[in-house]
Design a protein around this motif. Structure first.
Motif, PDB file in Angstrom:
ATOM      1  N   GLU A 373       0.838  -1.206   0.000  1.00 39.83           N
ATOM      2  CA  GLU A 373       0.000   0.000   0.000  1.00 39.83           C
ATOM      3  C   GLU A 373       0.869   1.251   0.000  1.00 39.83           C
ATOM      4  N   ALA A 374       1.893   1.263   0.860  1.00 39.50           N
ATOM      5  CA  ALA A 374       2.785   2.429   0.936  1.00 39.50           C
ATOM      6  C   ALA A 374       3.583   2.594  -0.352  1.00 39.50           C
ATOM      7  N   LEU A 375       4.060   1.485  -0.907  1.00 41.92           N
ATOM      8  CA  LEU A 375       4.823   1.565  -2.152  1.00 41.92           C
ATOM      9  C   LEU A 375       3.957   2.036  -3.308  1.00 41.92           C
ATOM     10  N   ALA A 376       2.706   1.592  -3.351  1.00 40.05           N
ATOM     11  CA  ALA A 376       1.808   2.008  -4.434  1.00 40.05           C
ATOM     12  C   ALA A 376       1.605   3.519  -4.412  1.00 40.05           C
ATOM     13  N   ILE A 377       1.500   4.090  -3.217  1.00 35.11           N
ATOM     14  CA  ILE A 377       1.336   5.545  -3.102  1.00 35.11           C
ATOM     15  C   ILE A 377       2.553   6.262  -3.669  1.00 35.11           C
ATOM     16  N   GLU A 378       3.739   5.705  -3.440  1.00 32.30           N
ATOM     17  CA  GLU A 378       4.965   6.348  -3.935  1.00 32.30           C
ATOM     18  C   GLU A 378       5.130   6.170  -5.440  1.00 32.30           C
ATOM     19  N   ILE A 379       4.784   4.988  -5.963  1.00 28.06           N
ATOM     20  CA  ILE A 379       5.004   4.696  -7.383  1.00 28.06           C
ATOM     21  C   ILE A 379       3.966   5.374  -8.270  1.00 28.06           C
ATOM     22  N   ALA A 380       2.731   5.501  -7.784  1.00 25.94           N
ATOM     23  CA  ALA A 380       1.613   5.982  -8.607  1.00 25.94           C
ATOM     24  C   ALA A 380       1.891   7.293  -9.336  1.00 25.94           C
ATOM     25  N   PRO A 381       2.511   8.313  -8.717  1.00 26.41           N
ATOM     26  CA  PRO A 381       2.727   9.571  -9.447  1.00 26.41           C
ATOM     27  C   PRO A 381       3.594   9.434 -10.693  1.00 26.41           C
ATOM     28  N   TYR A 382       4.366   8.367 -10.794  1.00 19.13           N
ATOM     29  CA  TYR A 382       5.252   8.191 -11.949  1.00 19.13           C
ATOM     30  C   TYR A 382       4.577   7.431 -13.096  1.00 19.13           C
ATOM     31  N   VAL A 383       3.344   6.972 -12.876  1.00 17.14           N
ATOM     32  CA  VAL A 383       2.611   6.240 -13.908  1.00 17.14           C
ATOM     33  C   VAL A 383       1.411   7.080 -14.317  1.00 17.14           C
ATOM     34  N   ALA A 384       1.301   7.377 -15.586  1.00 16.81           N
ATOM     35  CA  ALA A 384       0.261   8.283 -16.083  1.00 16.81           C
ATOM     36  C   ALA A 384      -1.136   7.769 -15.753  1.00 16.81           C
ATOM     37  N   SER A 385      -1.997   8.705 -15.386  1.00 16.04           N
ATOM     38  CA  SER A 385      -3.437   8.444 -15.191  1.00 16.04           C
ATOM     39  C   SER A 385      -3.743   7.515 -14.027  1.00 16.04           C
ATOM     40  N   VAL A 386      -2.870   7.493 -13.028  1.00 12.88           N
ATOM     41  CA  VAL A 386      -3.121   6.634 -11.863  1.00 12.88           C
ATOM     42  C   VAL A 386      -3.387   7.505 -10.641  1.00 12.88           C
ATOM     43  N   ASP A 387      -4.494   7.226  -9.955  1.00  7.06           N
ATOM     44  CA  ASP A 387      -4.828   7.910  -8.713  1.00  7.06           C
ATOM     45  C   ASP A 387      -4.141   7.171  -7.565  1.00  7.06           C
ATOM     46  N   PRO A 388      -3.264   7.834  -6.809  1.00  4.05           N
ATOM     47  CA  PRO A 388      -2.553   7.141  -5.727  1.00  4.05           C
ATOM     48  C   PRO A 388      -3.475   6.465  -4.719  1.00  4.05           C
ATOM     49  N   LYS A 389      -4.607   7.096  -4.403  1.00  3.60           N
ATOM     50  CA  LYS A 389      -5.523   6.493  -3.430  1.00  3.60           C
ATOM     51  C   LYS A 389      -6.123   5.197  -3.967  1.00  3.60           C
ATOM     52  N   LEU A 505      14.153   4.191  -9.554  1.00  2.00           N
ATOM     53  CA  LEU A 505      14.113   2.868  -8.927  1.00  2.00           C
ATOM     54  C   LEU A 505      14.887   2.829  -7.620  1.00  2.00           C
ATOM     55  N   ALA A 506      16.031   3.494  -7.573  1.00  2.00           N
ATOM     56  CA  ALA A 506      16.836   3.469  -6.344  1.00  2.00           C
ATOM     57  C   ALA A 506      16.051   4.052  -5.172  1.00  2.00           C
ATOM     58  N   THR A 507      15.310   5.121  -5.427  1.00  3.37           N
ATOM     59  CA  THR A 507      14.515   5.753  -4.372  1.00  3.37           C
ATOM     60  C   THR A 507      13.395   4.835  -3.906  1.00  3.37           C
ATOM     61  N   VAL A 508      12.725   4.194  -4.863  1.00  2.00           N
ATOM     62  CA  VAL A 508      11.623   3.281  -4.519  1.00  2.00           C
ATOM     63  C   VAL A 508      12.153   2.077  -3.751  1.00  2.00           C
ATOM     64  N   LEU A 509      13.305   1.568  -4.155  1.00  2.00           N
ATOM     65  CA  LEU A 509      13.897   0.434  -3.437  1.00  2.00           C
ATOM     66  C   LEU A 509      14.224   0.823  -1.997  1.00  2.00           C
ATOM     67  N   GLN A 510      14.702   2.038  -1.797  1.00  5.54           N
ATOM     68  CA  GLN A 510      15.027   2.493  -0.446  1.00  5.54           C
ATOM     69  C   GLN A 510      13.767   2.601   0.410  1.00  5.54           C
ATOM     70  N   THR A 511      12.673   3.077  -0.187  1.00  5.01           N
ATOM     71  CA  THR A 511      11.401   3.144   0.542  1.00  5.01           C
ATOM     72  C   THR A 511      10.943   1.749   0.943  1.00  5.01           C
ATOM     73  N   ALA A 512      11.097   0.810   0.024  1.00  6.80           N
ATOM     74  CA  ALA A 512      10.719  -0.573   0.325  1.00  6.80           C
ATOM     75  C   ALA A 512      11.569  -1.127   1.459  1.00  6.80           C
ATOM     76  N   ALA A 513      12.859  -0.786   1.462  1.00  2.00           N
ATOM     77  CA  ALA A 513      13.744  -1.263   2.530  1.00  2.00           C
ATOM     78  C   ALA A 513      13.307  -0.714   3.886  1.00  2.00           C
ATOM     79  N   LYS A 514      12.903   0.542   3.930  1.00  2.00           N
ATOM     80  CA  LYS A 514      12.429   1.136   5.184  1.00  2.00           C
ATOM     81  C   LYS A 514      11.179   0.428   5.681  1.00  2.00           C
ATOM     82  N   GLY A 515      10.339  -0.023   4.733  1.00  2.00           N
ATOM     83  CA  GLY A 515       9.134  -0.754   5.124  1.00  2.00           C
ATOM     84  C   GLY A 515       9.449  -2.031   5.876  1.00  2.00           C
ATOM     85  N   TYR A 516      10.594  -2.618   5.594  1.00  2.00           N
ATOM     86  CA  TYR A 516      11.027  -3.827   6.299  1.00  2.00           C
ATOM     87  C   TYR A 516      11.824  -3.505   7.565  1.00  2.00           C
ATOM     88  N   GLY A 517      12.233  -2.237   7.691  1.00  2.00           N
ATOM     89  CA  GLY A 517      13.101  -1.881   8.804  1.00  2.00           C
ATOM     90  C   GLY A 517      14.571  -2.034   8.480  1.00  2.00           C
TER      91      GLY A 517
END
Length: 689
Positions: A373-389, A505-517
């Motif tokens: 859910e958290a990753l989808a919110i971060e990735i959504a702005p980079y994909v056209a026509s996608v509402d993050p919510k 991708l590097a930024t998204v991977l870092q966000t995913a890593a934080k999700g795991y701690g």
């Protein structure tokens, strides 16, 4: 010349192993005959398999081994007598039989002996026995007290050369063996008598003898017979066989039978309310029947059973009724879970995910849902026509169906069932579609997720999995990849590249890593994804050297940009400007390499414009006008293409090795600048040819 037949009769070979076994037996027979020296230019071997029969037929095999000359090199010609005498004793020859010859390493003694070819028949039995003892089944078993392993208990081994049975036996261990013979067996019920294989003259003769005993030993013949019969029955109801059955589905079904007779059954009308994917899974995966489509493409209520008996009206009715009864029970189970699951909303299943571990050290499936859910919110702005919510909602619910009763019974429908339950729970259709296809793509031939929102959810799922497993050190090693991380990385690449998603991708991977701690992303993950990108581009028929040149920047994380650079470079090099520029590159790099080797230092890209003549000024002006490496790859390559003409003129009119050392070094600095500008776009040193 003569033909060789080897046939192995066992209990039923799993359908999924039959094609591989046919290929392996044919390959191993060819290797054995080649090793014996009796495989000829006209030799050929064919492997075939039915449920109880594995066969290889090799034709045009030499009856005698050719005469051979064995040569053994001894000591040097000037070696001490003790060394020479030792060689004579080991070779079993007199000194007069020694031959002296010059070699690149000096003059040596050689011992040559001629071995007369032997009749091949006595040599075949031990060769075939060795082959059987080392046959590469994916899984095998022992039975009784024996040590011999085969896929299923082996009953007969038939070995014939030139149509004549060969004597010999296979030792099973434990005091048991199987004598080689020439007697196979026919269909269980339709031709229970033995099949005499003595006197066979060709592969067609073999097929005919089995066919007369109602065994289609040729898989292609079984396939054509089954498919044409099924299509004929489908035509009678104005239906057609589902395209998926033309491949592996039908092959798996055909592997269960020896004589295919298609029969048509019907699904009870009440079950047609179930999703077509559920019907397909029940009928094909679990019952091994063939499904049909109506003329409009909808799922047909008719299905086809491949009977393993000859046609008989009365018996066929019993077979159809029995299969319909079994299918009714299976569909009733599916219907029960389908109705029971929908008594609750899809979201209500989220709490049950707390009880399911994703993987040791990576939390529960509920934790994974929240991370997605958290990753989808971060990735959504980079994909056209996608509402993050909306993407976040779909990601949150994507794994909820894993704890439903229906997915428990039909795990292959995960995601698909979740999509249906989302609609039943009142979720938006866009959320349902994202849940349905968020596992895609699951392979190189699989489709991308159906919608942009589904692409976001799929990326969140796969990236979370990659970061998690790499974070706990569970990386793929060699050919082992138990968690399908290579497939997950390829899925990420395909979505990004084919979907034209520009993602940091590097930024998204870092966000995913934080999700795991995790404090940081495991260092090997990004290089791992880049390596999968190289493989993906090569699979797209892109030259490996072009891929290497375009992806030389080891620090990049924009997968879409890297793929675009490779594609643009491939197109540029295929055009005349690119081809001409490569000729210039080779000349520039060759001159610089030679000078740097002599000077034992790298020539710097520095020069004094005041020393340039008119020709050099033209090249200098072109270099100065070039775009920096922040411009698009197309602009950069266009600028490089424009370099071709001034470089050609430069080499026509300028002598680089001028007598004046200052001018010479200035011109080398100008060429070093050309090299630097080109390497800023791609590593042209990796381009071959």
């Amino acid at each position: 010349m003569a033909d060789l037949l080897i046939e192995l009769v066992s209990e039923e070979i799993p359908a999924r192993m039959q094609a591989g076994a046919s290929r392996d037996l044919a390959r191993l027979v060819e290797v054995a005959l080649t090793t014996l020296g009796v495989w000829t230019k006209s030799s050929n071997v064919t492997g075939m398999c039915a449920s109880r029969h594995l066969l290889a037929y090799a034709n045009d095999i030499s009856v005698f081994q050719p005469d051979r000359i064995i040569e053994k090199r001894g000591p040097r010609a000037d070696a001490p007598d003790t060394a020479v005498n030792g060689f004579l004793n080991s070779a079993g020859i007199d000194r007069s039989a020694l031959i002296e010859e010059d070699t690149p390493k000096g003059r040596f003694f050689f011992a040559r002996s001629e071995i007369k070819g032997r009749e091949v028949v006595p040599l075949l039995v031990p060769a075939i026995t060795e082959l059987l003892n080392h046959f590469p089944w994916p899984k095998s078993q022992r039975w009784g007290r024996g040590k011999f392993r085969w896929v299923r208990p082996l009953h007969r081994i038939n070995l014939l050369f030139d149509g004549k049975p060969m004597s010999g036996k296979l030792d099973l261990g434990g005091g048991a063996d199987i004598q080689f013979g020439a007697t196979s067996c026919g269909h269980y019920f339709e031709a229970p008598d033995d099949i005499d294989l003595s006197g066979i003259t060709s592969l067609d003769d073999v097929k005919m003898r089995f066919r007369n005993a109602f065994v289609m030993i040729d898989p292609e013949e079984r396939h054509i017979t089954a498919l044409s019969g099924a299509q004929a029955l489908a035509d009678s109801k104005l239906c057609k066989v589902n395209e998926a059955h033309h491949g592996s589905y039908l092959t798996d079904i055909e592997g269960l039978i020896e004589w295919p007779t298609p029969l048509m059954g019907q699904i009870e009308k009440r079950f047609m309310a179930l999703p077509p994917e559920l019907l397909q899974s029940t009928i094909v995966t679990h019952q091994k029947y063939i499904t049909l489509s109506e003329a409009d493409g909808s799922f047909s209520r008719y299905f086809i059973v491949l009977s393993n008996r000859l046609p008989d009206a009365a018996r066929d009715e019993v077979i159809i009724a029995g299969n319909q009864r079994v299918l009714r029970a299976r569909l009733a189970d599916a219907e029960f879970f389908w109705q029971l699951d929908q008594a609750r909303s899809l979201e209500s299943y989220l709490s049950s995910l707390l009880e399911v571990t994703f993987y040791k050290g990576l939390g529960t499936l509920h934790d994974k849902a929240l991370r997605m859910e958290a990753l989808a919110i971060e990735i959504a702005p980079y994909v056209a026509s996608v509402d993050p919510k909306t993407a976040a909602r779909a990601a949150r619910l994507a794994k909820a169906d894993l704890v439903t009763g229906l997915v428990g019974e039909f795990p292959e429908l995960q995601g698909i069932i979740g999509g249906y339950y989302a609609v039943a729970s009142g979720e938006e259709q866009i959320v349902s579609d994202a849940i349905t296809t968020h596992y895609c793509p699951q392979g190189p031939a699989d489709d991308l997720p159906a919608t942009a929102t589904a692409m976001v959810v799929s990326l969140a799922d796969k990236i979370d999995t990659l970061v998690g497993f790499f974070g706990i050190g569970a990386k793929p090693t060699g050919s082992k990849d138990p968690f399908a991380l290579r497939r997950a990385a390829l899925g990420v690449i395909r979505i990004i590249v084919d979907g034209q998603v520009t993602l940091p991708l590097a930024t998204v991977l870092q966000t995913a890593a934080k999700g795991y701690g995790f404090a940081v992303v495991e260092a090997d993950l990004l290089p791992f994804i880049r390596d999968r990108l190289r493989g993906y581009l090569r699979d797209q028929q892109m030259r490996h050297d072009v891929v290497a040149a375009a992806l030389a920047d080891v620090d990049g994380d924009d997968v879409c940009l890297m793929a675009a650079r490779a594609a643009a470079l491939a197109m540029f090099l295929g055009a005349s400007d690119g081809d001409g520029l490569m000729a210039c590159w080779r000349r520039v790099s060759s001159i610089l390499s030679a000078e740097e080797k002599k000077a034992k230092t790298v020539i710097a890209a520095s020069f004094d414009p005041a020393l340039f003549n008119e020709t050099e000024q033209v090249l200098f002006a072109r270099l100065s006008a070039m775009a920096d490496n922040q411009a698009s790859i197309d602009i950069q390559l266009g600028e490089l293409g424009a370099l071709r003409s001034p470089i050609d003129v430069f080499f026509e009119k300028i002598v680089v090795n001028d007598d004046d050392p200052e001018i010479r070094l200035n011109r080398l600095g100008l060429l070093a600048t050309v090299r630097e500008k080109m390497l800023a776009v791609a590593d042209f040193s990796k381009i071959e040819g």
